[in-house]
Scaffold this motif. Structure first.
Motif, PDB file in Angstrom:
ATOM      1  N   HIS A   1      37.822  40.548  40.627  1.00 21.75           N
ATOM      2  CA  HIS A   1      36.865  41.658  40.584  1.00 21.75           C
ATOM      3  C   HIS A   1      35.412  41.201  40.429  1.00 21.75           C
TER       4      HIS A   1
ATOM      5  N   ILE B   1      42.137  38.376  45.879  1.00 19.62           N
ATOM      6  CA  ILE B   1      42.411  39.667  45.247  1.00 19.62           C
ATOM      7  C   ILE B   1      43.892  39.704  44.867  1.00 19.62           C
TER       8      ILE B   1
ATOM      9  N   ASP C   1      45.671  47.199  37.437  1.00 20.65           N
ATOM     10  CA  ASP C   1      44.780  47.639  38.510  1.00 20.65           C
ATOM     11  C   ASP C   1      45.474  48.789  39.239  1.00 20.65           C
TER      12      ASP C   1
ATOM     13  N   HIS D   1      45.628  49.783  42.192  1.00 17.46           N
ATOM     14  CA  HIS D   1      46.175  49.636  43.542  1.00 17.46           C
ATOM     15  C   HIS D   1      47.371  48.689  43.625  1.00 17.46           C
TER      16      HIS D   1
ATOM     17  N   SER E   1      38.473  44.037  50.883  1.00 16.04           N
ATOM     18  CA  SER E   1      39.239  44.739  49.838  1.00 16.04           C
ATOM     19  C   SER E   1      40.741  44.519  49.992  1.00 16.04           C
ATOM     20  N   CYS E   2      41.472  44.954  48.943  1.00 15.57           N
ATOM     21  CA  CYS E   2      42.934  44.813  48.967  1.00 15.57           C
ATOM     22  C   CYS E   2      43.580  45.811  49.913  1.00 15.57           C
TER      23      CYS E   2
ATOM     24  N   CYS F   1      36.810  40.838  45.429  1.00 14.64           N
ATOM     25  CA  CYS F   1      36.823  42.301  45.595  1.00 14.64           C
ATOM     26  C   CYS F   1      35.518  42.787  46.207  1.00 14.64           C
TER      27      CYS F   1
ATOM     28  N   CYS G   1      34.021  46.518  47.173  1.00 13.96           N
ATOM     29  CA  CYS G   1      34.972  47.601  46.905  1.00 13.96           C
ATOM     30  C   CYS G   1      34.557  48.352  45.657  1.00 13.96           C
ATOM     31  N   LEU G   2      33.974  47.619  44.707  1.00 13.87           N
ATOM     32  CA  LEU G   2      33.520  48.257  43.469  1.00 13.87           C
ATOM     33  C   LEU G   2      32.310  47.506  42.944  1.00 13.87           C
TER      34      LEU G   2
ATOM     35  N   ASN H   1      39.047  51.503  49.486  1.00 11.41           N
ATOM     36  CA  ASN H   1      39.973  52.611  49.219  1.00 11.41           C
ATOM     37  C   ASN H   1      39.406  53.754  48.397  1.00 11.41           C
TER      38      ASN H   1
ATOM     39  N   ARG I   1      30.978  54.177  43.043  1.00 13.21           N
ATOM     40  CA  ARG I   1      32.016  53.159  43.172  1.00 13.21           C
ATOM     41  C   ARG I   1      31.459  51.819  43.675  1.00 13.21           C
TER      42      ARG I   1
HETATM   43  S1  SF4 Z   1      40.878  48.236  44.679  1.00 17.23           S
HETATM   44 FE1  SF4 Z   1      39.050  47.037  45.042  1.00 17.23          FE
HETATM   45  S2  SF4 Z   1      38.504  46.316  42.992  1.00 17.23           S
HETATM   46 FE2  SF4 Z   1      40.666  46.948  42.872  1.00 17.23          FE
HETATM   47  S3  SF4 Z   1      41.852  45.082  43.345  1.00 17.23           S
HETATM   48 FE3  SF4 Z   1      41.501  46.170  45.274  1.00 17.23          FE
HETATM   49  S4  SF4 Z   1      39.680  45.195  46.137  1.00 17.23           S
HETATM   50 FE4  SF4 Z   1      39.724  44.692  43.958  1.00 17.23          FE
END
Ligand code: SF4
Length: 463
Positions: free
Chosen positions: A63, A107, A128, A130, A336-337, A397, A400-401, A419, A425
């Motif tokens: 992150h 990630i 997390d 996700h 991102s993931c 990451c 993404c955030l 996402n 965000r």
């Molecule tokens: S949602 Fe975003 S911040 Fe969370 S693990 Fe996936 S890439 Fe990283």
């Protein structure tokens, strides 16, 4: 009696029923990262406890990792401090850590499947939201909070209520320019961001059957955005071939025995579901969010609905009845993931090859892991992106955030393959996020505005 995968996995991992009525559930794999673990490890230290099963616990850094220069110490002292804590805690508690020097960092939801750690029939937990991503391998995977991270570290168990199960079928063939991201955005739009409350989603149907594991991960990843506690796809030959030869997957004869076991974990025909919904793949179009949650989306050729939420409209600067297509963007983020895997990068590179990012757009490609970066570079994708004007970054990451230095500024509009489009965000409290597929992000980067990737695929992209 016919059973679902959820029933079979839940029963196999039930330690006992607690007085609260919840299940004490054994967790087969615990994935951890630097953000949700420092307090959990501190609590373990205060209580004089060790990690119950370090051999089932794996750590990474994702992150807070900067993606421009990844040399230590990091420029951001808070990021450096979190990395130091993760490295020290992993060493103190005997937990394997895939740090930057390991060549395997990335990630957490990218490296778990990549390393073959995530396998069918497992219960998987991670601090997390996700974590549902790992359901693409036929696992039941939950995102958990810091106190639950402590519980799993100390006991390898979680107290959980078994969710109800909704079968989400998607049948038919996706048109060119329509991707797994469009499928899951369409599912969330129809079922609602809270429509999955109390449920796990079992995704199936001929469209899912035809998808790669990467595509299934994109779908399962966003289950939580539809309110579902977990999401999974039944394991099949695609799953087994994905896992074959991966570092932590069973090897040789043990792999063949595992496949026999994994195969019979899939839901039986005639198994009961608490709810069933169906989608027609042919009706799904490239989809873009216009609002401040992932359910507020339209297809790229559609107008924003007449009953659109006024708060979301005001924040995003849209009006009812207008199209998102043509909206000028400032930033394009591929990563991102959800969509930072090799196949995502390959598809985006196919769009941008030989063309250039619009002059006013800052465009980033951030591989989901070091392995994704290595594989992409071996195929020359980094050169395609760089020649087109994208920045090629280190794994993490990223945008993404807003927990690292990759952030929106002011009211910037970002076409993003991530996402979440919640307010703030991407780091700026007033920054605006438009979620879409990586191919659509690539198209927007070239056009300088939200564009229909189907037209680019048909007519060729702007020179
Ligand atoms: S949602 Fe975003 S911040 Fe969370 S693990 Fe996936 S890439 Fe990283």
């Amino acid at each position: 009696m016919a059973e679902t995968l959820l029933d079979k996995v839940w029963d196999a991992h039930t330690v006992r029923t607690l007085p609260s009525g919840q299940t004490q559930l054994f967790i087969g794999l615990h994935l951890i990262h630097e953000v949700t673990t420092p307090q959990a490890f501190s609590m373990l230290k205060q209580l004089g406890l060790r990690v119950r099963m370090p051999e089932r616990t794996f750590a990474t850094l994702d992150h807070i990792i900067p993606t421009l220069s990844q040399a230590r110490p990091y420029a951001d002292p808070l990021a450096e401090e979190m990395a130091v804590h993760m490295i020290r805690n992993a060493a103190d508690f005997g937990v394997p850590l895939f740090d930057l020097d390991s060549g395997r960092q990335g990630i957490v939801h990218v490296i778990g499947p990549e390393l073959g750690l995530s396998q069918p029939g497992m219960t998987i937990a991670c601090g997390d939201s996700h974590t549902s991503t790992h359901g693409a391998l036929g696992a039941i995977a939950f995102g958990i909070g810091t106190s639950q991270v402590r519980d799993v570290l100390a006991s390898q168990c979680l107290a959980m209520a078994k969710p109800r199960l909704r079968q989400v079928r998607v049948d038919g063939v996706l048109a060119p320019g329509v991707y797994a991201k469009d499928v899951i955005l369409t599912i969330i739009r129809r079922l609602g961001v809270q429509g999955g409350n109390g449920y796990a989603y079992e995704y199936g149907g001929s469209t899912l059957d035809a998808m790669s594991i990467d595509e299934r991960m994109t779908i399962c990843n966003m289950s939580i955005e539809g309110g579902a506690r977990a999401g999974y796809v039944n394991p099949d030959n695609t799953t087994f071939e994905f896992l074959r030869g991966r570092r932590f997957a069973p090897q040789g004869p043990a792999f063949d025995r595992a496949v026999q076991w994994w195969r019979q974990l899939a839901s039986d025909s005639g198994a009961p579901y608490d709810d069933r919904v169906q989608f027609d793949a042919a009706a799904i179009e490239p989809t873009v969010t216009w609002g401040i949650n992932p359910g507020q989306s339209v297809s790229v050729s559609e107008s924003i609905p007449g009953d659109a939420d006024p708060e979301a409209l005001a924040f995003m600067g849209f009006t009812r009845g207008t199209r998102v297509q043509g909206t000028k963007i400032d930033v394009a983020f591929i990563g991102s993931c959800t969509n930072g895997r090799l196949s995502d990068l390959e598809e985006a590179a196919r769009i941008v090859r030989g063309h250039h990012v619009a002059p006013h757009v800052k465009a980033l490609v951030v591989p989901g892991s070091k392995e994704v970066a290595r594989d992409a570079e071996a195929r020359g994708l980094h050169e395609i992106f760089q020649e087109a004007g994208f920045e090629w970054r280190g794994a993490g990451c990223s945008m993404c955030l807003g927990m690292n230095t990759d952030q929106l500024v002011g009211q910037q509009v970002c076409a993003s393959s991530s996402n979440r489009n919640f307010k703030g965000r991407q780091g700026s409290p007033t920054g605006r996020t438009l979620l879409m597929s990586p191919a659509m992000v690539a198209a927007a980067a070239l056009a300088g505005e939200v564009a229909d990737v189907r037209q680019m695929l048909e007519e060729g992209v702007p020179a």
